[in-house]
Write an enzyme that holds these catalytic residues in place. Structure first.
Site, mmCIF file in Angstrom:
data_model
loop_
_atom_site.group_PDB
_atom_site.id
_atom_site.type_symbol
_atom_site.label_atom_id
_atom_site.label_comp_id
_atom_site.label_asym_id
_atom_site.label_seq_id
_atom_site.Cartn_x
_atom_site.Cartn_y
_atom_site.Cartn_z
ATOM 1 N N ASP A 661 -63.126 -21.039 -9.263
ATOM 2 C CA ASP A 661 -62.575 -21.349 -10.583
ATOM 3 C C ASP A 661 -62.746 -22.842 -10.906
ATOM 4 O OD1 ASP A 661 -60.912 -20.697 -12.978
ATOM 5 O OD2 ASP A 661 -59.534 -22.110 -12.015
ATOM 6 N N LYS A 665 -65.166 -24.655 -13.851
ATOM 7 C CA LYS A 665 -64.667 -25.665 -14.789
ATOM 8 C C LYS A 665 -65.504 -26.940 -14.710
ATOM 9 C CE LYS A 665 -59.901 -23.971 -14.727
ATOM 10 N NZ LYS A 665 -58.512 -24.184 -14.255
#
Length: 803
Positions: A661, A665
């Site tokens: 994750d 990003k």
């Protein structure tokens, strides 16, 4: 004297006719001097024309005629209408026998509608004790012999009218509209909507103080209320503005109505028979305030196109075109061309378009041979929207709004004064185009139609935030947020007027299976403009819809990070589609939840600022884990279990702990700097021991204590006054195509900004050439459904403000 004119809907059976009688009674009781002009009742003229068509082919016209007679007589069986019915029977019988009819016969048939209307109304008024008299306008208005569209002989008609009213003072004359007679006393008609013309001629001849035109609406509106629900009534118009309206399709006015009134400066008031307490719209010579007044529509038209490269610099082309049009009695409402005359567009009545094309082909036959003219064609199914009062200096606003909504006008032109702009659009786009323009230029709220995909924690919170704030936003910003669709992976709830606060139950009970094509079709069917699709899923499959949505007029907003982290080829394709279709794609919540990180980086990069490094804590979940683990003397597994129990992690905590994750990003930010990195190139330190990465979630949750020896060792080996932070870092020569992207666990001094992080805050440092060693710092809540939803909400408002 006032002239009252009542339209066909006003005189229809039941409430209509009763209201008309009541209005006349009221004026007589007040002592007002009035004369009344009437149209045929209900749809009489259309009915008479339909029966004529059936009779001409020897069809069963008698059944239709009996139905017509029954409606016209209605419950008023004591009123003698036999003479008119007998004339119709004979005329139709003759047409049926011959199998054809002339314009003269057609006028005789059509005239019976007004005659029946005036006779019936007169009889009802007399029975009410009002001194009323049936007046046949054929004895007053003398015309030429152009049947179907006769022109009054002004001096003779005026003399007849003045003399008649002189002899019939103190009487309420009920006058037939629409009809007159020629020098041989043969019946003529003044063209469709000619009853308005009759009324304005009488007002002129009699020097009336006002012409009151009673219809079925409260007056003239900023747009047709049947097409634009937000249309507003206009209190005052000038004759010039009304004339523009009449010329461009406003059915409430007849183009010829205005001139007789303008000559004598007689006010025209448009009133509602069914709401006659309303003051309606007053039309006078006195100018009111400047600005756009109304949108008028011209339907049943076609566009005739003449194209030819050889016409460049050639004179006399327009003259030849207009000669052809004049010789064939074809009226041109709009002509548009470039100064080069290489392309000329003419808007004509739809039923005259083919004839116009054929006659133009004859006229330009030699030009085809010389290849000066390449093509003459007809574009059917178009409509004209005229913006009355539009100044070209502000025309970019409605025009841009149309383009944003995937409506590209075929052509446009403006009047010499520059105060009336007309657009030709596809007929299928008319309603949507009208609503887009109306919402842009009038003082009504611009409606933003939103489809929300995913209604879990973030999506559901967003929906409720919008519903709770919608009224305040409309008052403050003039933007009406309308959620017309809520969908999950299997079903959708649709409501063009907006979903209710009870949406959760409604989607369970009324949700239907759907495809993306169904939602696009629904938006098109209901002419929904200013479309936004919001993706609150975490689905890679849903991202495949982005390009289709953009191509069909949707702006995109996403809290889903997948689209920005797929292959760089898809990333470029999506942005090319967005640019081609002039659509926006906002995703501020992809990194840092509601923090203004992406916008800041975009602005810096766009301004030419050289960003040298971005570093920070990208995950609110992992921020919580290591902030607490560093501050407390407890095992890592206890902190991890606490985060799981409080719902800070994904249902499978390994999705947070693996670091992907954070890697996604970081990749999103890299691509904002035009770097072409792929996800595989991000170096990610996986926080999960290798032997715990596979297997079921349930099995994993029983083995959390196996994290403790690993992380206790890491914690104990730090330098004094240091803490653990899981960070993402983008560095390297960021002026090249690719950067160095690294996700890792680091130990930092406690007294630094990064070391002092608390709770589940996200933290970002942006290093630039201008700022040197002092980074721009952005810090705040980096997780939570409410924060993320509020960030998505902010993106919705940003798009709503555009244009």
């Amino acid at each position: 004297m006032k002239i009252l004119k009542f339209g066909g809907k006003s005189l229809s059976n039941g409430d209509g006719l009763n209201k008309v009688v009541s209005i006349i009674e009221d004026k007589v009781n007040k002592g007002e001097e009035i004369a009344v002009v009437v149209s045929a009742r209900g749809n009489a003229t259309d009915d008479l024309e339909a029966i004529l068509g059936v009779a001409a082919v020897n069809g069963d016209y008698k059944t239709l005629l009996e139905k017509f007679k029954a409606y016209q007589q209605s419950t008023y069986t004591d009123v003698d209408l036999a003479a008119e019915f007998t004339i119709l029977e004979k005329l139709y019988e003759g047409v049926s026998l011959i199998g054809d009819y002339s314009a003269k016969i057609k006028d005789q048939i059509f005239s019976q509608g007004e005659l029946l209307s005036a006779k019936l109304l007169t009889a009802i008024l007399v029975k009410k004790g009002i001194t009323a008299q049936f007046t046949d306008a054929r004895n007053l208005l003398k015309t030429d012999s152009k049947f179907g569209d006769a022109q009054p002989l002004d001096q003779l008609s005026k003399k007849n009218v003045v003399q008649y009213f002189k002899e019939h003072k103190g009487i309420v004359n009920i006058i037939t509209g629409f009809i007159g007679s020629n020098s041989k006393n043969e019946t003529t008609t003044l063209g469709r909507n000619g009853s308005n013309y009759t009324a304005s001629l009488l007002a002129n001849y009699l020097n009336a103080t006002e012409l009151q035109n009673y219809t079925h609406v409260d007056g003239i509106y900023t747009a047709n209320p049947d097409l634009v629900s937000d249309a507003k009534k206009i209190d005052h118009l000038t004759f010039n503005e009304a004339n523009e309206l009449a010329n461009f399709g406003a059915t409430i006015l007849h183009a010829k109505t205005i001139i007789p009134l303008l000559e004598k400066n007689i006010p025209l008031r448009i009133l509602n028979t069914f709401n006659h307490e309303n003051n309606g719209t007053l039309i006078t010579s006195n100018p009111s305030k400047e600005g756009i007044k109304t949108l008028s529509v011209l339907e049943n038209v076609a566009l005739v196109n003449l194209e030819g490269r050889g016409l460049l610099g050639k004179t006399g082309v327009d003259a030849r075109i207009f000669r052809v049009m004049g010789d064939n009695d074809i009226s041109v409402s709009i002509i548009s061309q470039g100064s080069s005359e290489r392309g000329i567009g003419l808007v004509v009545a739809a039923d005259k378009a083919t004839k116009a094309m054929i006659e133009l082909e004859k006229e330009f036959e030699n030009d085809f041979y010389s290849k000066d003219v390449n093509k003459i064609s007809v574009t059917d199914d178009v409509s004209v929207i005229s913006i009355i009062g539009q100044d070209l200096s502000t025309f970019h606003q409605p025009y841009t709004a149309l383009i944003r909504n995937k409506i590209v006008p075929i052509l446009f032109n403006n009047t010499v004064t520059g105060k009336n702009v007309s657009l030709v659009v596809q007929k299928s786009e008319l309603t949507k185009a009208l609503n887009v323009i109306h919402g842009e230029i009038f003082g009504v709220s611009k409606k933003i139609n939103i489809a929300i995909f995913g209604h879990g924690l973030v999506g559901g919170t967003l929906i409720n935030q919008i519903l709770e704030s919608a009224d305040a936003i409309e008052k403050r910003k003039g933007v009406k947020l309308n959620i017309f669709a809520i969908a999950n992976s299997s079903s959708v709830l649709l409501n063009k007027n907006g979903i209710s606060p009870n949406w959760k139950n409604e989607i369970q009970n009324n949700g239907v299976i759907y495809t993306m094509k169904d939602i696009i079709a629904y938006a098109n069917e209901h002419h929904l403009a200013n479309l936004i699709a919001v993706d609150n899923t975490a689905s890679a499959a849903f991202v495949e819809n982005y390009i289709t949505l953009a191509e069909n007029g949707f702006d995109l907003i996403s809290s889903n990070k997948v689209a920005n982290t797929l292959s760089y080829d898809f990333y470029k394709e999506l942005r090319a589609t967005l640019e081609k279709n002039q659509k926006n794609y906002l995703y501020e919540t992809n990194v840092g939840a509601g923090l203004p990180l992406i916008d800041t980086i975009k602005l810096l990069h766009l301004s030419g600022e050289n960003i040298t490094k971005i570093k920070g804590v990208f995950s609110g979940t992992l921020s919580y884990l290591f902030n607490n683990f560093s501050a407390k003397d407890v095992p890592f597994s206890d902190i991890l279990k606490e985060a799981i129990d409080n719902g800070y992690t994904e249902p499978d905590p390994r999705e947070d702990l693996c670091g992907n994750d954070v890697g996604r990003k970081l990749l999103i930010l890299a691509r904002e700097l035009d770097l072409q990195n792929e996800f595989e190139e991000v170096q990610i330190q996986n926080l999960i021991p290798e032997h715990l990465r596979e297997g079921s979630v349930a099995d994993f949750l029983t083995k959390l204590k196996e994290f403790d020896p690993i992380y206790n060792k890491i914690k104990s080996e730090q330098q004094p006054n240091h803490v653990l932070r899981y960070i993402g870092e983008l560095s390297g020569d960021l002026q090249n195509d690719k950067g160095n992207l690294e996700v890792k666990l680091v130990s930092v001094p406690m007294d630094t900004a990064l070391g002092g992080l608390k709770g589940s805050d996200s933290f970002f440092e942006i290093y630039t050439e201008s700022y040197g060693d002092r980074p721009i710092v952005i810090q705040g809540a980096g997780a939570g459904s409410a924060v993320t939803a509020r960030g998505v909400f902010g993106d919705i408002l940003r798009i709503s403000d555009k244009g």
